[in-house]
Design an enzyme around this catalytic site. Sequence first.
Site, PDB file in Angstrom:
ATOM      1  N   GLY A 233       0.722   5.890   0.195  1.00 52.68           N
ATOM      2  CA  GLY A 233       0.048   7.161   0.338  1.00 52.68           C
ATOM      3  C   GLY A 233       0.976   8.266  -0.130  1.00 52.68           C
ATOM      4  N   ALA A 234       0.633   9.507   0.182  1.00 51.71           N
ATOM      5  CA  ALA A 234       1.432  10.636  -0.290  1.00 51.71           C
ATOM      6  C   ALA A 234       2.839  10.633   0.294  1.00 51.71           C
ATOM      7  CB  ALA A 234       0.731  11.945   0.050  1.00 51.71           C
TER       8      ALA A 234
ATOM      9  N   GLY B 230       0.835  -1.201   0.000  1.00 52.51           N
ATOM     10  CA  GLY B 230       0.000   0.000   0.000  1.00 52.51           C
ATOM     11  C   GLY B 230       0.863   1.241   0.000  1.00 52.51           C
TER      12      GLY B 230
ATOM     13  N   LYS C 262       4.572   0.482   8.312  1.00 52.91           N
ATOM     14  CA  LYS C 262       4.269   1.737   7.618  1.00 52.91           C
ATOM     15  C   LYS C 262       5.545   2.571   7.643  1.00 52.91           C
ATOM     16  CE  LYS C 262       0.455   4.040   8.518  1.00 52.91           C
ATOM     17  NZ  LYS C 262      -0.519   4.933   9.214  1.00 52.91           N
TER      18      LYS C 262
ATOM     19  N   ASP D 291     -12.779   8.496  13.627  1.00 47.54           N
ATOM     20  CA  ASP D 291     -12.877   8.194  12.197  1.00 47.54           C
ATOM     21  C   ASP D 291     -13.246   6.729  11.982  1.00 47.54           C
ATOM     22  OD1 ASP D 291     -12.879   8.936   9.541  1.00 47.54           O
ATOM     23  OD2 ASP D 291     -10.738   8.549   9.251  1.00 47.54           O
TER      24      ASP D 291
ATOM     25  N   VAL E  12       3.326   1.092   2.812  1.00 46.27           N
ATOM     26  CA  VAL E  12       3.168  -0.037   3.727  1.00 46.27           C
ATOM     27  C   VAL E  12       3.765  -1.270   3.071  1.00 46.27           C
ATOM     28  CG1 VAL E  12       1.542  -1.465   5.030  1.00 46.27           C
ATOM     29  CG2 VAL E  12       1.073   0.970   4.683  1.00 46.27           C
TER      30      VAL E  12
END
Length: 447
Positions: free
Chosen positions: A40-41, A38, A60, A158, A45
Amino acid sequence: MEGRSIVVSEDGTENEVVRIGCKFGYPSDLLELGEEIGSGAAAKVYVCRRLRTGEELAVKVINLAKLMLMGDYESHLVKMNREVQILQGLHHSRIVNLHDVHRTKQWVFLVMELVRGGELFDAIVSSKTLNEVEAKYIFRQLLEGVGYMHSKNVIHRDLKPENILIGSSMELPPPLTGTLREVKIADFGLSKIINEGSSLAKTFVGTPQYWAPEVLNVQRGGGVYTQAADFWSLGAVLFVMLGGRYPFDGKAMPLEEQIRTASYSMTSPAWQRVSEEAKDMVRGLLKVNPNDRLKLEDCIVHPWMGGGGVPPALDLPREGLKMPTDLFAEAPAAPVPIVTHPPSTSDLSARSDSWGSRPKEKAKSGSSAKAAGTPASDASATAQLPVLGVPMVSVNAEPEQDEELIFCLNELLKLQVSISSSLEVACLAFRHADRDLSDNIRRAFNE
């Protein structure tokens, strides 16, 4: 004292280059970086392996240089440090558990349990809806996790299907249908620790479809909210599981107005198959006034939670299913707010995005892009929910009726029932004294 964390390349030299095959951690306890699952910005991961034990974990990896280029570096750093602080203080089988934290000049490594079952969101989209047995099994586990977090003065802020990971699954044997999923609450980037002496939060964060009305009030520049906001979100999650749609979508009216007035609808075909007890639970969790919402204790004793047809949540070992024993050993250390309420609709066709959270990490190769941690056993959890009440066989029933209504272990042994599956189904009838279920099980065994 382990000393400083390092990054070591494949040839054994120490540097700051992070790529598949490199090693990181303390010199005496290195981990090897595996496949990427995985991104992100500013974070990726990976699967990783602890060289000393061979244990597979997830990590991560946060690139501090990229984080700095995103702007508002200090805010991102505060959020990251808050996530680490919260995870280091939590240890429970229904939430993410952090194993290790390693920091170098350029990188931060958050080492957590590897969870390959994917997100609850994907399971719901794939099935369109979950049946009540499936939803109740998951919801009971979420109550455990949220109750524990709240006992530690943590608000998640969240909660949504995208942040609920599936650890393992088991298909129910006939005559029951569905899949029992063991879940863990993930992603504590927006969580907040409530200081002792204060039970209020004032920050406008979370995901719009799951915002509580009092969280919206913060957007207006005033107001506060408590742990009850998490139970509104749980109500929205339960709505999505049972109805296959968001309760609030902003189509019929502005999203904020829908939320402030709790304008949702239970008129779709999916809701025609849902019991009144389940609908009442959802209404109870989606009350506009936090003081009117169901409390944790209210959820536990709600008629829907005590109904038959589903076993209490339990850990599924890899070699098979174990019998439920003492599932909820302890109560939370402190009372925790919960929820209650009324009606809106929305197709669950796209993921919800967190307001103010980092970009969504997308999984690939069938693995979850999030990592979650779990202790070896529930015994290490410092606080869990009390055992849920199970209806007992009426003491006024005739002995012959009792023998017809429920299975005893002697009868199961005589029938040579499989320990891994059939015994669990038979146990449902034993625990819930459900005549129809018992008859169905008997017919299945006879066939």
